[in-house]
Design a protein around this motif. Structure first.
Motif, PDB file in Angstrom:
ATOM      1  N   ASP A   1       0.832  -1.209   0.000  1.00  0.00           N
ATOM      2  CA  ASP A   1       0.000   0.000   0.000  1.00  0.00           C
ATOM      3  C   ASP A   1       0.869   1.262   0.000  1.00  0.00           C
TER       4      ASP A   1
ATOM      5  N   ALA B   1       0.942   4.023  -2.926  1.00  0.00           N
ATOM      6  CA  ALA B   1       0.595   5.425  -2.692  1.00  0.00           C
ATOM      7  C   ALA B   1       1.725   6.347  -3.126  1.00  0.00           C
TER       8      ALA B   1
ATOM      9  N   TYR C   1       1.995   6.444  -7.071  1.00  0.00           N
ATOM     10  CA  TYR C   1       0.997   7.290  -7.727  1.00  0.00           C
ATOM     11  C   TYR C   1       1.253   8.760  -7.415  1.00  0.00           C
ATOM     12  N   GLY C   2       1.720   9.039  -6.191  1.00  0.00           N
ATOM     13  CA  GLY C   2       2.055  10.413  -5.847  1.00  0.00           C
ATOM     14  C   GLY C   2       3.170  10.966  -6.713  1.00  0.00           C
TER      15      GLY C   2
ATOM     16  N   MET D   1      -1.226   0.869  -7.121  1.00  0.00           N
ATOM     17  CA  MET D   1      -1.523   2.307  -7.170  1.00  0.00           C
ATOM     18  C   MET D   1      -3.014   2.605  -7.215  1.00  0.00           C
TER      19      MET D   1
ATOM     20  N   PHE E   1      -5.273   4.463  -4.631  1.00  0.00           N
ATOM     21  CA  PHE E   1      -4.880   5.816  -4.244  1.00  0.00           C
ATOM     22  C   PHE E   1      -5.113   6.840  -5.342  1.00  0.00           C
TER      23      PHE E   1
ATOM     24  N   LEU F   1      -6.133  10.936  -4.469  1.00  0.00           N
ATOM     25  CA  LEU F   1      -5.099  11.895  -4.843  1.00  0.00           C
ATOM     26  C   LEU F   1      -5.573  12.800  -5.984  1.00  0.00           C
TER      27      LEU F   1
ATOM     28  N   TYR G   1       5.545  10.546   5.037  1.00  0.00           N
ATOM     29  CA  TYR G   1       6.199   9.307   4.638  1.00  0.00           C
ATOM     30  C   TYR G   1       7.517   9.091   5.375  1.00  0.00           C
TER      31      TYR G   1
ATOM     32  N   VAL H   1      -7.038   8.522   3.363  1.00  0.00           N
ATOM     33  CA  VAL H   1      -6.362   7.393   2.717  1.00  0.00           C
ATOM     34  C   VAL H   1      -6.005   6.332   3.744  1.00  0.00           C
TER      35      VAL H   1
ATOM     36  N   ARG I   1      -7.526   2.224   4.293  1.00  0.00           N
ATOM     37  CA  ARG I   1      -6.625   1.107   4.031  1.00  0.00           C
ATOM     38  C   ARG I   1      -6.239   0.459   5.354  1.00  0.00           C
TER      39      ARG I   1
END
Length: 244
Positions: A36, A40, A43-44, A97, A100, A104, A134, A198, A202
């Motif tokens: 996960d 994330a 995709y970010g 991805m 998310f 996003l 993160y 988010v 999850r």
């Protein structure tokens, strides 16, 4: 040698942060949380690449356009590192991805900048908040995943670029300060709300944060974590010559 006052159970336990991926991923819950997390992040990074490419179109000059293009290329390299890692642990990047993409995309829809300066502030503030989050998580990851995550969070040069351009613009026209300060506060609120949604959606990620997969986090620590993120945001606002 054990003594009556030193039971065997007192031996220190191994933290996830002390393990490598092969050992830590034996826990299926931890593996799911990392998939996960990487999804994330990937995709970010893809969204950051797209946004910087779009922002380049708003650049007032060729030098600024070229600078943003270089930063966009760096974000795409980070995206490729993350997707390569997902494939390396036998996970399909697109599937990782997918959960998310909608939240996003919604964040970016709600915070679409109206001009060049708002775009710079968004990238500086929004990306930094995500990176702070993160990095907090990375401290509880296995050594292999932690190294990857911290590597892709490296600044591509956008922070110093944004600070220079925004400060220069405010110095030239102090009236911009109020508008951009309000914009940055809105970004802060939307970014934190999006991150909380988010994680709440999850199970693996929420378990990682509150304990039970990656040890050490508890609900009180979650509150302290968001306080640290807010404090870092205040310092970044000061660097932009904006009040928090």
């Amino acid at each position: 040698m054990e003594t009556p006052d030193t039971p065997a159970s007192a031996a220190p336990t191994t933290s996830v942060a002390d393990l490598d991926w092969s050992a830590a991923s034996a826990d299926p819950r931890y593996r799911a949380a990392v998939v996960d997390l990487l999804g994330a992040l990937a995709y970010g990074e893809l969204a950051a690449f797209e946004r910087l490419a779009e922002d380049a179109k708003l650049a007032p000059g060729l030098a600024d356009k070229a600078a943003l293009a270089r930063m966009a290329a760096a974000e795409f390299q980070h995206f490729e590192q993350l997707t390569e890692r997902l494939r390396g642990i036998d996970e399909e990047p697109t599937a990782a991805m997918e959960p998310f993409a909608a939240p996003l995309d919604e964040f970016h829809r709600l915070t679409a900048p109206s001009d060049w300066l708002e775009g710079l502030v968004k990238a500086y503030v929004g990306d930094a908040i995500a990176a702070d989050f993160y990095r907090e998580v990375a401290s509880r990851l296995d050594s292999d995943t932690r190294s990857l995550v911290l590597g892709v969070l490296d600044d591509t040069g956008h922070a110093s670029f944004a600070v220079e351009k925004v400060r220069s613009a405010i110095a030239a026209d102090p009236r911009l300060g109020g508008r951009l300060a309000l914009w940055a506060r809105r970004l802060m609120g939307e970014a934190l709300s999006q991150a909380q949604r988010v994680v709440a959606d999850r199970d693996a990620l929420s378990t990682m944060l509150v304990g039970g997969v990656a040890d050490g986090f508890d609900l009180a620590e979650i509150g302290r974590m968001f306080s640290r993120i807010t404090e870092a945001h205040t310092k970044r606002m000061a660097a932009l010559d904006l009040s928090a």
